[in-house]
Design a protein around this motif. Structure first.
Motif, PDB file in Angstrom:
ATOM      1  N   ILE A  50       0.856  -1.190   0.000  1.00 25.70           N
ATOM      2  CA  ILE A  50       0.000   0.000   0.000  1.00 25.70           C
ATOM      3  C   ILE A  50       0.888   1.235   0.000  1.00 25.70           C
ATOM      4  N   VAL A  51       0.625   2.141  -0.918  1.00 26.84           N
ATOM      5  CA  VAL A  51       1.332   3.421  -0.954  1.00 26.84           C
ATOM      6  C   VAL A  51       0.297   4.539  -0.896  1.00 26.84           C
ATOM      7  N   TRP A  52       0.303   5.265   0.203  1.00 26.57           N
ATOM      8  CA  TRP A  52      -0.500   6.480   0.310  1.00 26.57           C
ATOM      9  C   TRP A  52       0.382   7.665  -0.044  1.00 26.57           C
ATOM     10  N   ILE A  53      -0.069   8.490  -0.972  1.00 24.92           N
ATOM     11  CA  ILE A  53       0.652   9.699  -1.356  1.00 24.92           C
ATOM     12  C   ILE A  53      -0.238  10.895  -1.038  1.00 24.92           C
ATOM     13  N   LEU A  54       0.256  11.789  -0.205  1.00 28.31           N
ATOM     14  CA  LEU A  54      -0.484  12.988   0.169  1.00 28.31           C
ATOM     15  C   LEU A  54       0.350  14.209  -0.184  1.00 28.31           C
ATOM     16  N   LEU A  55      -0.113  14.977  -1.169  1.00 24.17           N
ATOM     17  CA  LEU A  55       0.567  16.217  -1.523  1.00 24.17           C
ATOM     18  C   LEU A  55       0.019  17.364  -0.676  1.00 24.17           C
ATOM     19  N   ASP A  56       0.599  18.556  -0.835  1.00 18.15           N
ATOM     20  CA  ASP A  56       0.337  19.652   0.096  1.00 18.15           C
ATOM     21  C   ASP A  56       0.025  20.941  -0.665  1.00 18.15           C
ATOM     22  N   ASP A  57      -1.110  21.574  -0.350  1.00 20.32           N
ATOM     23  CA  ASP A  57      -1.447  22.902  -0.887  1.00 20.32           C
ATOM     24  C   ASP A  57      -1.482  22.956  -2.418  1.00 20.32           C
ATOM     25  N   THR A  91     -10.140  18.628   4.933  1.00 16.20           N
ATOM     26  CA  THR A  91     -10.712  19.497   5.971  1.00 16.20           C
ATOM     27  C   THR A  91     -10.507  20.973   5.694  1.00 16.20           C
ATOM     28  N   ALA A  92      -9.687  21.325   4.719  1.00 15.19           N
ATOM     29  CA  ALA A  92      -9.344  22.695   4.306  1.00 15.19           C
ATOM     30  C   ALA A  92      -8.015  23.172   4.866  1.00 15.19           C
ATOM     31  N   ILE A  93      -7.367  22.398   5.722  1.00 17.02           N
ATOM     32  CA  ILE A  93      -6.038  22.799   6.200  1.00 17.02           C
ATOM     33  C   ILE A  93      -5.286  21.541   6.633  1.00 17.02           C
ATOM     34  N   CYS A  94      -3.941  21.648   6.732  1.00 19.92           N
ATOM     35  CA  CYS A  94      -3.108  20.443   6.718  1.00 19.92           C
ATOM     36  C   CYS A  94      -3.234  19.529   7.927  1.00 19.92           C
ATOM     37  N   ALA A  95      -3.036  20.023   9.148  1.00 17.46           N
ATOM     38  CA  ALA A  95      -2.985  19.131  10.305  1.00 17.46           C
ATOM     39  C   ALA A  95      -4.300  18.386  10.529  1.00 17.46           C
ATOM     40  N   PRO A  96      -5.460  19.061  10.486  1.00 15.10           N
ATOM     41  CA  PRO A  96      -6.699  18.303  10.624  1.00 15.10           C
ATOM     42  C   PRO A  96      -6.889  17.246   9.539  1.00 15.10           C
ATOM     43  N   THR A  97      -6.487  17.570   8.303  1.00 16.54           N
ATOM     44  CA  THR A  97      -6.583  16.579   7.231  1.00 16.54           C
ATOM     45  C   THR A  97      -5.720  15.366   7.538  1.00 16.54           C
ATOM     46  N   ARG A  98      -4.500  15.573   7.998  1.00 19.77           N
ATOM     47  CA  ARG A  98      -3.584  14.466   8.263  1.00 19.77           C
ATOM     48  C   ARG A  98      -4.052  13.621   9.442  1.00 19.77           C
ATOM     49  N   ALA A  99      -4.569  14.274  10.458  1.00 19.94           N
ATOM     50  CA  ALA A  99      -5.090  13.527  11.600  1.00 19.94           C
ATOM     51  C   ALA A  99      -6.279  12.666  11.184  1.00 19.94           C
ATOM     52  N   ALA A 100      -7.182  13.231  10.377  1.00 17.42           N
ATOM     53  CA  ALA A 100      -8.352  12.498   9.916  1.00 17.42           C
ATOM     54  C   ALA A 100      -7.959  11.361   8.979  1.00 17.42           C
ATOM     55  N   TYR A 147       2.020  -6.169   8.249  1.00 17.65           N
ATOM     56  CA  TYR A 147       2.689  -5.235   7.346  1.00 17.65           C
ATOM     57  C   TYR A 147       3.894  -4.597   8.025  1.00 17.65           C
ATOM     58  N   ASN A 148       4.902  -4.260   7.219  1.00 18.88           N
ATOM     59  CA  ASN A 148       5.894  -3.278   7.646  1.00 18.88           C
ATOM     60  C   ASN A 148       5.358  -1.903   7.265  1.00 18.88           C
ATOM     61  N   THR A 149       5.699  -0.888   8.054  1.00 24.65           N
ATOM     62  CA  THR A 149       5.099   0.431   7.878  1.00 24.65           C
ATOM     63  C   THR A 149       6.172   1.510   7.869  1.00 24.65           C
ATOM     64  N   PHE A 150       6.154   2.335   6.827  1.00 24.92           N
ATOM     65  CA  PHE A 150       7.148   3.391   6.664  1.00 24.92           C
ATOM     66  C   PHE A 150       6.453   4.720   6.373  1.00 24.92           C
ATOM     67  N   ALA A 151       7.016   5.801   6.863  1.00 27.13           N
ATOM     68  CA  ALA A 151       6.512   7.138   6.541  1.00 27.13           C
ATOM     69  C   ALA A 151       7.686   8.031   6.203  1.00 27.13           C
ATOM     70  N   VAL A 152       7.530   8.830   5.156  1.00 24.04           N
ATOM     71  CA  VAL A 152       8.558   9.808   4.786  1.00 24.04           C
ATOM     72  C   VAL A 152       7.873  11.127   4.441  1.00 24.04           C
ATOM     73  N   GLY A 153       8.561  12.233   4.795  1.00 21.11           N
ATOM     74  CA  GLY A 153       8.057  13.561   4.440  1.00 21.11           C
ATOM     75  C   GLY A 153       7.433  14.272   5.621  1.00 21.11           C
ATOM     76  N   LYS A 154       6.285  14.884   5.392  1.00 22.55           N
ATOM     77  CA  LYS A 154       5.628  15.725   6.399  1.00 22.55           C
ATOM     78  C   LYS A 154       4.709  14.885   7.280  1.00 22.55           C
ATOM     79  N   TYR A 155       4.836  15.064   8.588  1.00 18.06           N
ATOM     80  CA  TYR A 155       3.958  14.370   9.530  1.00 18.06           C
ATOM     81  C   TYR A 155       2.895  15.325  10.067  1.00 18.06           C
ATOM     82  N   GLY A 156       3.290  16.349  10.812  1.00 21.62           N
ATOM     83  CA  GLY A 156       2.388  17.450  11.117  1.00 21.62           C
ATOM     84  C   GLY A 156       1.495  17.304  12.320  1.00 21.62           C
TER      85      GLY A 156
END
Length: 612
Positions: A50-57, A91-100, A147-156
């Motif tokens: 599984i690859v989740w890709i989340l871009l920003d703004d 959600t219209a802004i970054c941190a709430p979107t990432r948490a959700a 699964y093994n789980t990896f995250a790279v980039g912005k956490y927030g």
């Protein structure tokens, strides 16, 4: 085989045992005893990577994969193989979107109505910025299912107070289910001098662009895992800083767009709008809203303004195309190691709408703590730094408001406007060679970022756990979108959704949307910032017939407004959104008061120590 058929063929994975009862025999001697070992947890047979890709703004009307004017060939290829979702929301802004996104629950339900930053959080259950253990992340669920789980980039979503090498680390990515993390914990960072973290320690960046570094690290994580356990699936959360400010990218990318935007933002909006219609991204009946009153007509700008503003957009476009290139490195590597066909890609093209934070004149290196300048002074200042736009010196690089509006085509308004589709609607791609045969077709079912976790679990054959590591879990609040994969005409199952960002708000139900804007005085030149707030100035739109929110029906249907306002209050109470904290509360330092006497300016300065 369809995705649903594929998912149905998977056995449901057993949840990770919580200290299971011993099933061996213990006698006085070894001869009288029988050893017992619990069976190792394994992912469902044939479960995909599984690859989740989340871009920003990014904005809805930027990427070519959804009719935009910026080249994103990798996203196009993923979308052409899978499905394009055009009624998907953040959600219209970054941190709430990432948490959700990470939890599958509404942002207020998981304590991130605002941010995890000291200056933008408050001591209330919906606002403290601390993800609760009873709202486990997708990484925790997948880790406990083989699964093994990896995250790279912005956490927030790590609290500022915890984001030092002293921790505590339970709210760092590695404390929330990720085996490894490489990136930055905050909301924004310099792309050449990032505030860089690996696992549980800050590390020194090597001078290369952050997007290149996180891509290299993601490939390393995948390769190390596949060497040790070739058949074990992985989950990668790939969240680059792009295209959030600062817009920094090598000239080889921005120079590809020299002259491409000289015709200006009005022409860009119309061209993208027409293309979105012709490609079926938006309905043929949609009408392009008028240019916002805060944005001047391109034809009325001076030659100096046009030259400056076009360069800002060239850099932004190059930044997005470069990001697409880095995603392409992941895609190509998975093809090279024969993992691509059985990888589920979930691509969210932006965690909110395009940003209005660049001010009417754009920004090169002036932070929120810089001495205020008039528009004329800012224009002169930026012209003097024209050659620095896009370089490492552009530490706050961001394009002007007009281009942000254009990047949100066909919708009105911008990032942080929870009341408008320009703030909340983002493109979504689902792509999986072995499981989704979509051929690039469009899905228009209503969706929200909380739907991604249950969608992923359904497609992989994994049930949401009742407990994680002994901690009882709250119910998932999202609705799986898997039903829509094989049925383009299926009725939307996610029928109502609230939105709230520091005063701006909306409530959606079955195509009807009531919304209320709120002035944001923190952003220089923010549209509507000088308009007095009126809690009774709700607007009403029928999105079934008015795709771009042009016709306010509030006066025509006051009973519908009253009904939806009551629903908003019901949802606010249900999800811990109260108290309704606003931008004014932030600006006046009314929140996160620890009795230390620090003002809002003091708190912001603490977030930007390099500028002191």
């Amino acid at each position: 085989m369809t995705a649903l058929a594929t998912a149905a063929s998977f056995p449901v994975a057993a949840q990770a045992p919580q200290e299971p009862a011993y099933q061996g025999k213990i006698g006085r001697t070894l001869a009288e005893s029988k050893e017992w070992w619990p069976a190792p947890v394994q992912a469902p047979k044939n479960a995909p990577n599984i690859v989740w890709i989340l871009l920003d703004d990014v904005g809805f009307g930027a990427a070519s994969a959804f009719g935009g004017g910026i080249d994103t060939p990798v996203l196009e290829a993923l979308a052409d193989q899978g499905l394009r979702y055009t009624n998907f929301h953040t959600t219209a802004i970054c941190a709430p979107t990432r948490a959700a996104l990470l939890t599958g629950r509404d942002s207020a339900s998981v304590h991130v109505s605002g941010f995890s930053h000291t200056v933008l959080s408050a001591g209330f259950p919906g606002w403290d910025g601390r993800l609760p253990s009873e709202d486990g992340t997708i990484a925790e669920v997948l880790r406990d299912n083989g699964y093994n789980t990896f995250a790279v980039g912005k956490y927030g979503v790590t609290p500022d107070e915890d984001a030092t090498d002293a921790g505590p680390f339970d709210r760092w990515p590695t404390g929330k289910g990720f085996d490894h993390f490489f990136g930055f914990l905050g909301s924004q960072t310099d792309q050449y001098k990032p505030d860089l973290v690996e696992d549980q320690a800050h590390v020194k960046p090597d001078g290369r662009h952050l997007s290149e570094q996180i891509t290299d690290k993601a490939i390393t994580y995948i390769d190390r895992q596949k060497k040790a356990a070739p058949t074990k699936p992985f989950f990668l959360y790939y969240a680059p800083g792009a295209t959030h400010a600062p817009h920094q990218v090598a000239a080889e990318w921005s120079d590809k767009y020299k002259g491409r935007f000289d015709a200006g933002w009005d022409v860009y909006r119309q061209q993208v709008f027409d293309r979105q219609k012709s490609e079926g991204i938006i309905p043929a009946t949609a009408i392009l809203p008028d240019r916002d009153a805060s944005v001047p007509a391109w034809a009325k700008l001076s030659p100096e303004q046009r030259k400056l503003y076009a360069r800002f957009m060239e850099v932004y476009a190059g930044y997005l195309t470069y990001t697409d290139h880095e995603i392409g490195r992941i895609v190509q590597h998975l093809k090279d190691i024969k993992q691509y066909d059985n990888t589920l890609f979930v691509v969210i093209v932006g965690d909110n709408g395009a940003s209005k934070e660049g001010t009417p004149e754009g920004d090169v290196d002036r932070s929120i703590m810089s001495k205020p300048l008039s528009d004329a002074e800012t224009l002169k200042y930026n012209l003097g730094k024209l050659d620095q736009i896009g370089t490492a010196a552009a530490t706050e690089g961001n394009y002007p408001l007009g281009w942000a509006q254009a990047a949100n085509t066909p919708f009105r308004h911008w990032k942080s406007d929870a009341n408008a589709e320009g703030g909340t609607r983002n493109p979504l791609i689902l792509s999986w060679a072995n499981g989704i045969k979509g051929d690039g077709s469009v899905r228009s079912q209503y969706g929200h970022v909380i739907d991604i976790l249950p969608t992923t679990l359904e497609l992989t054959g994994i049930k949401a756990p009742e407990a994680i590591r002994g901690i009882a879990q709250q119910p998932i609040e999202g609705t799986s979108l898997a039903y829509s994969i094989t049925d383009a005409a299926a009725a939307s199952r996610h029928r109502e959704q609230y939105y709230y960002i520091f005063g701006s708000r909306a409530i959606y139900r079955d195509g009807w949307k009531a919304s209320l804007p709120y002035p944001n005085g923190l952003i220089t030149g923010s549209p509507g910032s000088k308009v007095a707030f009126d809690e009774n100035a709700w607007q009403l739109y029928d999105l079934n017939t008015d795709y771009t929110e042009r016709v306010d029906l509030a006066k025509k249907y006051p009973e519908k407004v009253a009904e939806l306002r009551a629903l908003f209050e019901e949802q606010a109470k249900k999800h811990n959104l109260y108290p309704l904290i606003t931008w004014d509360d932030v600006a006046k330092g009314r929140i996160h008061n620890n009795g230390d006497g620090r003002t809002l300016a003091d708190k912001i300065k603490a977030m930007h120590p390099a500028e002191q």
